[in-house]
Design a protein around this motif. Structure first.
Motif, PDB file in Angstrom:
ATOM      1  N   VAL B  41       0.856  -1.069   0.082  1.00  0.00           N
ATOM      2  CA  VAL B  41       0.015   0.032  -0.108  1.00  0.00           C
ATOM      3  C   VAL B  41       0.754   1.112  -0.095  1.00  0.00           C
ATOM      4  O   VAL B  41       0.503   2.286  -0.494  1.00  0.00           O
ATOM      5  N   ALA B  42       1.965   1.313   0.767  1.00  0.00           N
ATOM      6  CA  ALA B  42       2.944   2.391   0.650  1.00  0.00           C
ATOM      7  C   ALA B  42       3.328   2.567  -0.597  1.00  0.00           C
ATOM      8  O   ALA B  42       3.508   3.911  -0.863  1.00  0.00           O
ATOM      9  N   LYS B  43       3.690   1.785  -1.297  1.00  0.00           N
ATOM     10  CA  LYS B  43       4.245   1.927  -2.413  1.00  0.00           C
ATOM     11  C   LYS B  43       3.159   2.422  -3.371  1.00  0.00           C
ATOM     12  O   LYS B  43       3.382   3.504  -4.371  1.00  0.00           O
ATOM     13  N   LEU B  44       1.936   1.861  -3.211  1.00  0.00           N
ATOM     14  CA  LEU B  44       0.830   2.267  -4.119  1.00  0.00           C
ATOM     15  C   LEU B  44       0.579   3.555  -4.170  1.00  0.00           C
ATOM     16  O   LEU B  44       0.301   4.281  -4.950  1.00  0.00           O
ATOM     17  N   TYR B  45       0.470   3.925  -2.825  1.00  0.00           N
ATOM     18  CA  TYR B  45       0.132   5.523  -2.505  1.00  0.00           C
ATOM     19  C   TYR B  45       1.551   6.277  -2.638  1.00  0.00           C
ATOM     20  O   TYR B  45       1.404   7.637  -2.354  1.00  0.00           O
ATOM     21  N   ASP B  46       2.562   5.784  -2.775  1.00  0.00           N
ATOM     22  CA  ASP B  46       3.922   6.660  -2.849  1.00  0.00           C
ATOM     23  C   ASP B  46       4.092   7.268  -1.624  1.00  0.00           C
ATOM     24  O   ASP B  46       4.295   8.587  -1.575  1.00  0.00           O
ATOM     25  N   TYR B  47       4.015   6.683  -0.606  1.00  0.00           N
ATOM     26  CA  TYR B  47       4.295   7.146   0.752  1.00  0.00           C
ATOM     27  C   TYR B  47       5.421   7.608   0.895  1.00  0.00           C
ATOM     28  O   TYR B  47       6.576   6.872   0.318  1.00  0.00           O
ATOM     29  N   LYS B  48       5.756   8.883   1.379  1.00  0.00           N
ATOM     30  CA  LYS B  48       7.127   9.352   1.668  1.00  0.00           C
ATOM     31  C   LYS B  48       7.109   9.883   3.105  1.00  0.00           C
ATOM     32  O   LYS B  48       5.969  10.650   3.165  1.00  0.00           O
ATOM     33  N   PRO B  49       7.876   9.588   4.053  1.00  0.00           N
ATOM     34  CA  PRO B  49       7.856   9.959   5.413  1.00  0.00           C
ATOM     35  C   PRO B  49       7.911  11.710   5.210  1.00  0.00           C
ATOM     36  O   PRO B  49       8.693  12.378   4.557  1.00  0.00           O
ATOM     37  N   ASN B  50       7.294  12.244   6.239  1.00  0.00           N
ATOM     38  CA  ASN B  50       7.279  13.764   6.258  1.00  0.00           C
ATOM     39  C   ASN B  50       8.434  14.168   6.896  1.00  0.00           C
ATOM     40  O   ASN B  50       8.216  14.048   8.333  1.00  0.00           O
ATOM     41  N   SER B  51       9.320  14.912   6.466  1.00  0.00           N
ATOM     42  CA  SER B  51      10.740  15.292   7.092  1.00  0.00           C
ATOM     43  C   SER B  51      10.372  16.432   8.128  1.00  0.00           C
ATOM     44  O   SER B  51      11.185  16.385   9.222  1.00  0.00           O
ATOM     45  N   THR B  52       9.271  17.323   7.957  1.00  0.00           N
ATOM     46  CA  THR B  52       8.946  18.372   8.996  1.00  0.00           C
ATOM     47  C   THR B  52       8.675  17.412  10.342  1.00  0.00           C
ATOM     48  O   THR B  52       9.170  17.928  11.486  1.00  0.00           O
ATOM     49  N   ALA B  53       7.817  16.405  10.257  1.00  0.00           N
ATOM     50  CA  ALA B  53       7.209  15.888  11.322  1.00  0.00           C
ATOM     51  C   ALA B  53       8.561  15.169  12.041  1.00  0.00           C
ATOM     52  O   ALA B  53       8.618  15.119  13.191  1.00  0.00           O
ATOM     53  N   LEU B  54       9.255  14.747  11.277  1.00  0.00           N
ATOM     54  CA  LEU B  54      10.624  14.013  11.917  1.00  0.00           C
ATOM     55  C   LEU B  54      11.371  14.844  12.407  1.00  0.00           C
ATOM     56  O   LEU B  54      12.059  14.600  13.641  1.00  0.00           O
ATOM     57  N   SER B  55      11.648  16.259  11.839  1.00  0.00           N
ATOM     58  CA  SER B  55      12.427  17.232  12.674  1.00  0.00           C
ATOM     59  C   SER B  55      11.935  17.499  13.772  1.00  0.00           C
ATOM     60  O   SER B  55      12.499  17.703  14.670  1.00  0.00           O
TER      61      SER B  55
END
Lengths: 338, 338
Positions: B41-55
């Motif tokens: 699903v992640a691939k399908l939806y092209d998920y990318k972690p949100n770097s702002t949230a990680l920051s």
DNA sequence: TTGTAGGCGTTATCAC
DNA sequence: GTGATAACGCCTACAA
């Protein structure tokens, strides 16, 4: 040494972060007394809002991503300066990246910028990015403004704004000025056929000569790849070994023109008496070489500023900029080589 | 067109974001089946972690702030290139700013960088920042690594790492090489006394002459301010109007040296027969001017790379770098002007 | 093996 | 006028 947060201030005042936040935003619902107390503590603790938290909250980073195919040219650093000036003036930061002429890297960088939640992307692409325009078209997102600087890339469906210098008119002015001066046998050192920039100048070169009823000798039109001084020297030698030698060499860049100047001097030609040499860009080397190089000025700093203004007009005033094509005036700078 | 989040994936799979997060991190507690479904699903939806949230979460931005007093010099853009190369190689981004020689702006930019939660700050300061070193010392935070490039600033209590080129040895090599060639009457165009760089070269100049028992004529040592070609011309004229004319002019920058060359040519002096001219930096103009300029190469790209390596050694390996002073080798480049 | 909940720092929508 | 709380997207200790 940790940064103070709203929480710290709230704790110190025995109140809540909501109140503190409102007080700092001068919310009319908060009493003046509370406001003053909050401000005092905030100042005491040197409170600064956490921009990362704000980015997360508002899904905005006040950051633009910028990609340069190189930063090793005067013109590109001029653009960077312009971008920086206008961006900081408007409270935006720039994340800068260099692709080193690699279109694949350019695509990757664009992806990365999206992942970083930049508010916009500006790119001075390598020539080769055009070969990847289908991939590029798929990558570009409609919700983040995208501006292409200096080059033009045409897509199937998408509309992307461009900002370039008016190389067509610039070339025409340069060439017709030389025609008026009496030069007749025009040579051009252009770039590769895959370069939009080179092609525009090539077209302008041809059409200006044609309009003035001057003969076009295609053996005098040659391409360079690396835009180096060495290449300029080599190609100048090639041109001057023709039966019918040129009396003008119009070059794709100032550095190439400098190479041409060197080659001509070595062979004993006088510039501009025997051969006139015209560069392009007006970089810092033009005043340095001997004879000083005439050239066509590209307004790098202004192009940078304008690019930011353009992207901000989309962000702030919600203007549709997809159809915009800004073409900035060039200027013929006459020095000693023509 | 909104970016997909863990929540979206969780919803699609009827599970929770915690599970999704763990699955994507290949947590051993998660079943292979779930991992596969999540990844799909992640691939399908092209998920990318949100770097702002990680920051926000990790209080790290993987970003360095860089301040340049100018980007209008070849040397500074070389440093930028080096910084960019090494930073991106290690997964760090660069926020770039230009102070335009304004030390006040430099202090402001440092503050802004702290507010942006950068993981480190690198600065090529203007000469005048030294006058604000007390304020600077108060601003600099101990928990964010800080590196000063190209100049040296001494503080009361704080220890800050520097990275410079070895201008002392560079100057000594240049000057003693010219002494060996038989030149005797040395002039120097230096910068202002408030410049650490200028002073180092001045000291090296004096001491090298002294060691070789050559006379030092202080009327032949003059200062320039703007480092422009025009200033170089003016000061060269001044030097050549002395009773006892110099046979070497050692310049603070390549551009100044080019001005000197121009002035000398106008007055009919031969270079290097009557007067030798030596620049500093090895910028792109050295090969362009006539005669081609001998100079002392400063390794800009390498300095940039080294700066990032230094700051990363603090961040990743927790090394104490406060005492580090890196001095990079220069190299005498002999061309036609000496 | 998976779900719940708290927290990073902020703003905004509710209550009270 | 002020407090509590949800939300931005993510991770993780603790439960279940």
């Amino acid at each position: 040494m940790k940064r103070t947060t709203l929480k710290d201030i709230a704790k110190a005042l025995n109140t809540t972060i909501a109140t503190v936040s409102r007080a700092l935003h001068d919310n009319p619902e908060i009493s003046d007394e509370m406001k003053n107390r909050v401000r005092e503590v905030a100042k005491l603790y040197d409170y600064k809002p956490n921009s990362t938290a704000l980015s997360l909250k508002f899904q905005k980073s006040y950051t633009f991503g910028v990609i340069f195919f190189t930063l090793n040219q005067y013109f590109t650093t001029q653009i960077l300066s312009g971008l920086l000036q206008e961006a900081t003036k408007n409270g935006y930061k720039l994340i800068v990246a260099e692709s080193n002429y690699d279109p694949k890297k350019e695509l990757e960088l664009i992806q990365e910028f999206y992942e970083l939640n930049v508010d916009g992307i500006l790119i001075l692409p390598s020539r080769k990015l055009n070969t990847k325009r289908f991939e590029l078209e798929n990558i570009i997102r409609d919700d983040v403004p995208f501006v292409i600087i200096d080059r033009t890339i045409y897509f199937e469906k998408k509309k992307i704004p461009f900002i370039t210098s008016d190389d067509y008119v610039g070339t025409r002015e340069g060439i017709s000025h030389l025609i008026k001066k009496g030069y007749k046998r025009f040579a051009q050192i252009k770039g590769l056929d895959s370069s939009s920039i080179s092609n525009i100048r090539y077209q302008a070169f041809l059409e200006t000569l044609t309009r003035h009823k001057l003969e076009i000798d295609h053996r005098k039109i040659i391409s360079c790849q690396e835009f180096t001084k060495e290449e300029g020297e080599e190609l100048a030698n090639q041109l001057m070994s023709l039966e019918d030698k040129p009396d003008v060499i119009f070059c794709i860049s100032d550095m190439v023109a400098v190479g041409v100047l060197h080659a001509l001097r070595k062979k004993g030609y006088r510039v501009p008496e025997d051969v006139a040499v015209l560069g392009f860009s007006n970089s810092n080397i033009c005043e340095v070489c001997t004879p000083q190089l005439s050239t066509i000025h590209q307004p790098g700093v202004e192009m940078g500023k304008k690019s930011i203004k353009l992207i901000l007009s989309n962000i702030k005033q919600k203007k549709d900029i997809s159809d915009v094509k800004i073409v900035m005036k060039t200027k013929l700078i006459e020095r000693e080589s023509t």
